[in-house]
Design a protein around this motif. Sequence first.
Motif, PDB file in Angstrom:
ATOM      1  N   UNK A   1       0.804  -1.224   0.000  1.00 13.66           N
ATOM      2  CA  UNK A   1       0.000   0.000   0.000  1.00 13.66           C
ATOM      3  C   UNK A   1       0.837   1.275   0.000  1.00 13.66           C
ATOM      4  N   UNK A   2       1.768   1.403   0.920  1.00 10.05           N
ATOM      5  CA  UNK A   2       2.568   2.637   0.986  1.00 10.05           C
ATOM      6  C   UNK A   2       3.476   2.812  -0.235  1.00 10.05           C
ATOM      7  N   UNK A   3       4.220   1.769  -0.651  1.00 11.53           N
ATOM      8  CA  UNK A   3       5.031   1.950  -1.857  1.00 11.53           C
ATOM      9  C   UNK A   3       4.194   2.279  -3.095  1.00 11.53           C
ATOM     10  N   UNK A   4       2.989   1.708  -3.182  1.00 13.97           N
ATOM     11  CA  UNK A   4       2.118   2.016  -4.322  1.00 13.97           C
ATOM     12  C   UNK A   4       1.709   3.485  -4.287  1.00 13.97           C
ATOM     13  N   UNK A   5       1.316   3.966  -3.126  1.00 21.73           N
ATOM     14  CA  UNK A   5       0.923   5.371  -2.991  1.00 21.73           C
ATOM     15  C   UNK A   5       2.094   6.286  -3.334  1.00 21.73           C
ATOM     16  N   UNK A   6       3.291   5.952  -2.860  1.00 19.82           N
ATOM     17  CA  UNK A   6       4.474   6.767  -3.153  1.00 19.82           C
ATOM     18  C   UNK A   6       4.771   6.786  -4.652  1.00 19.82           C
ATOM     19  N   UNK A   7       4.707   5.620  -5.275  1.00 19.21           N
ATOM     20  CA  UNK A   7       4.998   5.520  -6.701  1.00 19.21           C
ATOM     21  C   UNK A   7       3.982   6.324  -7.509  1.00 19.21           C
ATOM     22  N   UNK A   8       2.721   6.182  -7.162  1.00 19.66           N
ATOM     23  CA  UNK A   8       1.674   6.879  -7.910  1.00 19.66           C
ATOM     24  C   UNK A   8       1.673   8.383  -7.672  1.00 19.66           C
TER      25      UNK A   8
ATOM     26  N   UNK B   1       6.124   3.336 -17.522  1.00 14.51           N
ATOM     27  CA  UNK B   1       5.134   2.289 -17.805  1.00 14.51           C
ATOM     28  C   UNK B   1       5.583   0.961 -17.203  1.00 14.51           C
ATOM     29  N   UNK B   2       6.868   0.697 -17.231  1.00 14.93           N
ATOM     30  CA  UNK B   2       7.384  -0.561 -16.664  1.00 14.93           C
ATOM     31  C   UNK B   2       7.137  -0.616 -15.153  1.00 14.93           C
ATOM     32  N   UNK B   3       7.361   0.496 -14.468  1.00 14.72           N
ATOM     33  CA  UNK B   3       7.108   0.535 -13.032  1.00 14.72           C
ATOM     34  C   UNK B   3       5.628   0.297 -12.726  1.00 14.72           C
ATOM     35  N   UNK B   4       4.753   0.898 -13.511  1.00 21.47           N
ATOM     36  CA  UNK B   4       3.315   0.713 -13.315  1.00 21.47           C
ATOM     37  C   UNK B   4       2.899  -0.730 -13.590  1.00 21.47           C
ATOM     38  N   UNK B   5       3.483  -1.357 -14.606  1.00 17.62           N
ATOM     39  CA  UNK B   5       3.175  -2.762 -14.899  1.00 17.62           C
ATOM     40  C   UNK B   5       3.586  -3.666 -13.745  1.00 17.62           C
ATOM     41  N   UNK B   6       4.770  -3.427 -13.192  1.00 19.16           N
ATOM     42  CA  UNK B   6       5.233  -4.236 -12.054  1.00 19.16           C
ATOM     43  C   UNK B   6       4.301  -4.043 -10.860  1.00 19.16           C
ATOM     44  N   UNK B   7       3.973  -2.797 -10.570  1.00 15.31           N
ATOM     45  CA  UNK B   7       3.065  -2.500  -9.464  1.00 15.31           C
ATOM     46  C   UNK B   7       1.702  -3.149  -9.690  1.00 15.31           C
ATOM     47  N   UNK B   8       1.148  -3.006 -10.883  1.00 19.10           N
ATOM     48  CA  UNK B   8      -0.164  -3.594 -11.181  1.00 19.10           C
ATOM     49  C   UNK B   8      -0.113  -5.115 -11.056  1.00 19.10           C
ATOM     50  N   UNK B   9       0.960  -5.721 -11.490  1.00 16.68           N
ATOM     51  CA  UNK B   9       1.105  -7.174 -11.374  1.00 16.68           C
ATOM     52  C   UNK B   9       1.143  -7.633  -9.927  1.00 16.68           C
ATOM     53  N   UNK B  10       1.918  -6.951  -9.121  1.00 15.63           N
ATOM     54  CA  UNK B  10       2.009  -7.315  -7.694  1.00 15.63           C
ATOM     55  C   UNK B  10       0.695  -7.067  -6.976  1.00 15.63           C
ATOM     56  N   UNK B  11       0.027  -5.960  -7.323  1.00 19.45           N
ATOM     57  CA  UNK B  11      -1.257  -5.659  -6.694  1.00 19.45           C
ATOM     58  C   UNK B  11      -2.318  -6.683  -7.110  1.00 19.45           C
ATOM     59  N   UNK B  12      -2.320  -7.092  -8.373  1.00 20.97           N
ATOM     60  CA  UNK B  12      -3.275  -8.104  -8.840  1.00 20.97           C
ATOM     61  C   UNK B  12      -3.035  -9.436  -8.126  1.00 20.97           C
ATOM     62  N   UNK B  13      -1.773  -9.809  -7.971  1.00 20.21           N
ATOM     63  CA  UNK B  13      -1.438 -11.045  -7.256  1.00 20.21           C
ATOM     64  C   UNK B  13      -1.929 -10.972  -5.804  1.00 20.21           C
ATOM     65  N   UNK B  14      -1.698  -9.851  -5.161  1.00 20.40           N
ATOM     66  CA  UNK B  14      -2.137  -9.692  -3.771  1.00 20.40           C
ATOM     67  C   UNK B  14      -3.658  -9.682  -3.663  1.00 20.40           C
ATOM     68  N   UNK B  15      -4.320  -9.040  -4.611  1.00 15.45           N
ATOM     69  CA  UNK B  15      -5.779  -9.011  -4.595  1.00 15.45           C
ATOM     70  C   UNK B  15      -6.344 -10.420  -4.781  1.00 15.45           C
ATOM     71  N   UNK B  16      -5.729 -11.208  -5.672  1.00 12.42           N
ATOM     72  CA  UNK B  16      -6.135 -12.617  -5.850  1.00 12.42           C
ATOM     73  C   UNK B  16      -5.988 -13.378  -4.542  1.00 12.42           C
ATOM     74  N   UNK B  17      -4.861 -13.177  -3.867  1.00 12.94           N
ATOM     75  CA  UNK B  17      -4.624 -13.864  -2.593  1.00 12.94           C
ATOM     76  C   UNK B  17      -5.657 -13.465  -1.543  1.00 12.94           C
TER      77      UNK B  17
END
Length: 102
Positions: A47-54, A61-77
């Motif tokens: 949550x905090x690193x995502x807020x900082x990045x955004x 775009x690469x940073x956003x893709x990595x963030x979106x991938x990790x967030x999607x994985x966490x949301x699935x979990x």
Amino acid sequence: MAAFDGCDERTGPEGRPCYPITDGNGHLPCIADTAESVRLGRAGALLDPAADLLAGRGVTAAQLRVLAGRMAESLRDVHRIRESRGARFANARTTFGRLNES
């Protein structure tokens, strides 16, 4: 957790979710609780690193893709944990209701 027979801790051989079926006592529920705790902790830690990045300028775009991938994985979990816990709570309510009727 180690994979075996084509399964991992998330899916069975056909790729469908697997959930521990127990009475809530013993070693297996403890392992499941620990795995869930780790996954929820990882989701919270994003949550905090995502807020900082955004909030920053010059995000690639690469940073956003990595963030979106990790967030999607966490949301699935988190969703999977909710499904698993929901099924366990429904079983507990059914069992508790039967006990009260006796």
